[in-house]
Scaffold this active site. Sequence first.
Site, PDB file in Angstrom:
ATOM      1  N   GLU A 298      32.463 -28.115   2.649  1.00 53.77           N
ATOM      2  CA  GLU A 298      31.781 -26.900   2.799  1.00 53.77           C
ATOM      3  C   GLU A 298      32.814 -25.727   3.415  1.00 53.77           C
ATOM      4  O   GLU A 298      32.430 -25.669   4.733  1.00 53.77           O
ATOM      5  CB  GLU A 298      30.509 -27.247   3.713  1.00 53.77           C
ATOM      6  CG  GLU A 298      29.703 -27.968   3.156  1.00 53.77           C
ATOM      7  CD  GLU A 298      28.662 -28.511   4.153  1.00 53.77           C
ATOM      8  OE1 GLU A 298      27.595 -28.996   3.855  1.00 53.77           O
ATOM      9  OE2 GLU A 298      28.804 -28.323   5.262  1.00 53.77           O
ATOM     10  N   ARG A 301      35.091 -20.278   6.192  1.00 51.11           N
ATOM     11  CA  ARG A 301      36.407 -19.326   6.611  1.00 51.11           C
ATOM     12  C   ARG A 301      37.578 -19.348   5.937  1.00 51.11           C
ATOM     13  O   ARG A 301      38.158 -18.264   5.557  1.00 51.11           O
ATOM     14  CB  ARG A 301      36.462 -19.813   8.232  1.00 51.11           C
ATOM     15  CG  ARG A 301      37.553 -18.737   8.671  1.00 51.11           C
ATOM     16  CD  ARG A 301      38.215 -19.428  10.106  1.00 51.11           C
ATOM     17  NE  ARG A 301      37.067 -20.191  10.983  1.00 51.11           N
ATOM     18  CZ  ARG A 301      36.349 -19.603  11.921  1.00 51.11           C
ATOM     19  NH1 ARG A 301      36.925 -18.456  12.598  1.00 51.11           N
ATOM     20  NH2 ARG A 301      35.839 -20.363  12.547  1.00 51.11           N
ATOM     21  N   ARG A 338      34.167 -11.503  17.254  1.00 44.13           N
ATOM     22  CA  ARG A 338      34.905 -12.788  17.724  1.00 44.13           C
ATOM     23  C   ARG A 338      35.769 -12.718  19.014  1.00 44.13           C
ATOM     24  O   ARG A 338      35.783 -13.415  19.856  1.00 44.13           O
ATOM     25  CB  ARG A 338      35.706 -13.238  16.588  1.00 44.13           C
ATOM     26  CG  ARG A 338      34.578 -13.366  15.498  1.00 44.13           C
ATOM     27  CD  ARG A 338      35.560 -14.008  14.233  1.00 44.13           C
ATOM     28  NE  ARG A 338      35.738 -15.473  14.740  1.00 44.13           N
ATOM     29  CZ  ARG A 338      37.189 -16.062  14.909  1.00 44.13           C
ATOM     30  NH1 ARG A 338      38.000 -15.383  15.005  1.00 44.13           N
ATOM     31  NH2 ARG A 338      36.816 -17.310  15.333  1.00 44.13           N
ATOM     32  N   CYS A 369      29.363   0.943  23.923  1.00 42.92           N
ATOM     33  CA  CYS A 369      29.389   1.078  25.522  1.00 42.92           C
ATOM     34  C   CYS A 369      29.414  -0.156  26.060  1.00 42.92           C
ATOM     35  O   CYS A 369      28.203  -0.516  26.285  1.00 42.92           O
ATOM     36  CB  CYS A 369      28.097   2.147  25.688  1.00 42.92           C
ATOM     37  SG  CYS A 369      28.427   3.625  25.422  1.00 42.92           S
ATOM     38  N   GLU A 370      30.561  -0.971  26.087  1.00 41.56           N
ATOM     39  CA  GLU A 370      30.723  -1.963  27.027  1.00 41.56           C
ATOM     40  C   GLU A 370      32.204  -2.034  27.270  1.00 41.56           C
ATOM     41  O   GLU A 370      33.005  -2.142  26.308  1.00 41.56           O
ATOM     42  CB  GLU A 370      30.275  -3.137  26.054  1.00 41.56           C
ATOM     43  CG  GLU A 370      30.468  -4.523  26.681  1.00 41.56           C
ATOM     44  CD  GLU A 370      29.461  -5.644  26.462  1.00 41.56           C
ATOM     45  OE1 GLU A 370      28.174  -5.230  26.060  1.00 41.56           O
ATOM     46  OE2 GLU A 370      29.998  -6.649  26.524  1.00 41.56           O
TER      47      GLU A 370
HETATM   48  N1  LLP Z   1      29.415 -26.691   7.560  1.00 40.94           N
HETATM   49  C1  LLP Z   1      28.441 -26.724   8.431  1.00 40.94           C
HETATM   50  C2  LLP Z   1      27.649 -27.562   8.622  1.00 40.94           C
HETATM   51  C3  LLP Z   1      28.764 -25.721   9.462  1.00 40.94           C
HETATM   52  O1  LLP Z   1      28.112 -25.663  10.590  1.00 40.94           O
HETATM   53  C4  LLP Z   1      29.987 -24.551   9.242  1.00 40.94           C
HETATM   54  C5  LLP Z   1      30.172 -23.419  10.302  1.00 40.94           C
HETATM   55  C6  LLP Z   1      30.529 -24.793   8.023  1.00 40.94           C
HETATM   56  C7  LLP Z   1      30.281 -25.683   7.131  1.00 40.94           C
HETATM   57  C8  LLP Z   1      31.695 -23.757   7.723  1.00 40.94           C
HETATM   58  O2  LLP Z   1      32.744 -23.792   8.596  1.00 40.94           O
HETATM   59  P1  LLP Z   1      34.181 -22.955   8.183  1.00 40.94           P
HETATM   60  O3  LLP Z   1      34.765 -23.552   7.247  1.00 40.94           O
HETATM   61  O4  LLP Z   1      33.620 -21.565   7.891  1.00 40.94           O
HETATM   62  O5  LLP Z   1      34.714 -23.057   9.695  1.00 40.94           O
HETATM   63  N2  LLP Z   1      31.017 -17.885  14.191  1.00 40.94           N
HETATM   64  C9  LLP Z   1      32.360 -18.913  14.422  1.00 40.94           C
HETATM   65  C10 LLP Z   1      32.071 -19.924  13.431  1.00 40.94           C
HETATM   66  C11 LLP Z   1      30.911 -20.706  13.313  1.00 40.94           C
HETATM   67  C12 LLP Z   1      30.842 -21.798  12.441  1.00 40.94           C
HETATM   68  C13 LLP Z   1      29.659 -22.278  12.263  1.00 40.94           C
HETATM   69  N3  LLP Z   1      29.246 -23.327  11.224  1.00 40.94           N
HETATM   70  C14 LLP Z   1      33.241 -18.125  14.381  1.00 40.94           C
HETATM   71  O6  LLP Z   1      33.513 -16.626  13.963  1.00 40.94           O
HETATM   72  O7  LLP Z   1      34.522 -18.686  14.644  1.00 40.94           O
END
Ligand code: LLP
Length: 441
Positions: A298, A301, A338, A369-370
């Site tokens: 999965e 990013r 982020r 405004c922060e």
């Molecule tokens: N699979 C599951 C079960 C997940 O919870 C996530 C991400 C992914 C796949 C995908 O992860 P990736 O490959 O995108 O790292 N908002 C945070 C990241 C939150 C990730 C949540 N779950 C940030 O901006 O770093």
Amino acid sequence: MHDMNDAAVLADVFPLGSRRDARGTLALGGVPVDELAETYGTPLYVYDEATIRAQCRAFVQPLARAYPNSLALYAAKAHVDPTVAAVVTSEGLGIDAVSSGEIRTALAGGAAAERIVLHGNNKLPREIEYALDAGVGRIIVDSLDELALVEDLAAARARPAPVMLRITPGVEAHTHDYIRTGAVDSKFGLPLASGAAEAAVERAQRSPALDLTGLHAHVGSQVFELAPYADALGIVLDFADDMRQRHGLRLRDVSPGGGFGVRYDPGDDPPAAAAFVAVIAETLLARGLDPAPRLLIEPGRSIIARAGTALYRVGVIKEIPGVRTYVSVDGGMADNIRPALYGARYRALLANRAPQGPQRAVTVAGRYCESGDVLLRDAELPELRRGDLLAVPAAGAYHMAMASTYNLVGRPATVMVRGGAARLTRRRETDEDLLAAFCVG
Ligand code: LLP
């Protein structure tokens, strides 16, 4: 000095093929950023289609070679719209969704329902019903409570719900606390140690309304190590073997989740997509399982971060002698939370003209405004003036996806660039759009 800096960020962090044109203006996907800003306004999120496709292939090709019975699912939470969904679908990926909104958007982009999975620690009953009726491939059940809910909803339907169980493996990846999910103290998943994971297998195996196809684990996000994947998958496979013996589980699907780290700075050195795929495939192949389960990964990013660039227009420049210079831009924490939320660090380049003269450290602040609305602290940039464009690379993941309308400022537009042409993929939210949601009187 500044030229090398510029060149390294351009070559290693910006989308593939990003370059400065003869005027010194940055071009993304062959489209100069001053034209993009003129046509679509700023702040603007520019997605490069070729980079998304290259990243899809970087996962799909080694996966198909190392473990043919597999499917890469794009984690839509990182950033999705129907155009992005269509691009990743055409590269052979399925979709990992966490809401009915993401499922609908994936379907709108042409994704096949059976290649969509639904995740989430608190899926709403109506989202589960929607997913079952849409015919999504798998529901990844996160808790015992949710298992009972899915069972109830599926019992009222013709076919059993195809489910996988998300296990908390107790493996810690070295990443920010807020994005670490594999540890025992987490809101996600069924812990092994407490017996919850086994109880879920037992219940699912007995239920005619549930078709338990396999197990899932996810260690965290922005992970730079390979070992947590081997460790977590190893724990899941040991557990699966135990459950085969005790409850007759047939492991048909297995997933170590996503979380593969990406570069935000030329100095970052994450493993290549192929290295993540190799360690996962080897861990699974080493078990010699017969029949061998399907492998699901999965990436979110790692597919989309590099493809996206944020374009901002410089406004007020405030110099506090002997202290710091604040360069304020027309976006900020509402389109990129982020830095404020995770302390994430970014690079920025002057984008509308060639950088000239010495660089100096400035703080690039947002318009909200922060005081904490700072995008880049102590960024080395050439002399800037009002009206300049700043480009922030590696902005494709978890920016627009997490955007808010703080201060009642509409969210930015997004465009997709390819072969020297741009098309609007999401229009800018206007004051009228925001006002239209209020009920007055
Ligand atoms: N699979 C599951 C079960 C997940 O919870 C996530 C991400 C992914 C796949 C995908 O992860 P990736 O490959 O995108 O790292 N908002 C945070 C990241 C939150 C990730 C949540 N779950 C940030 O901006 O770093």
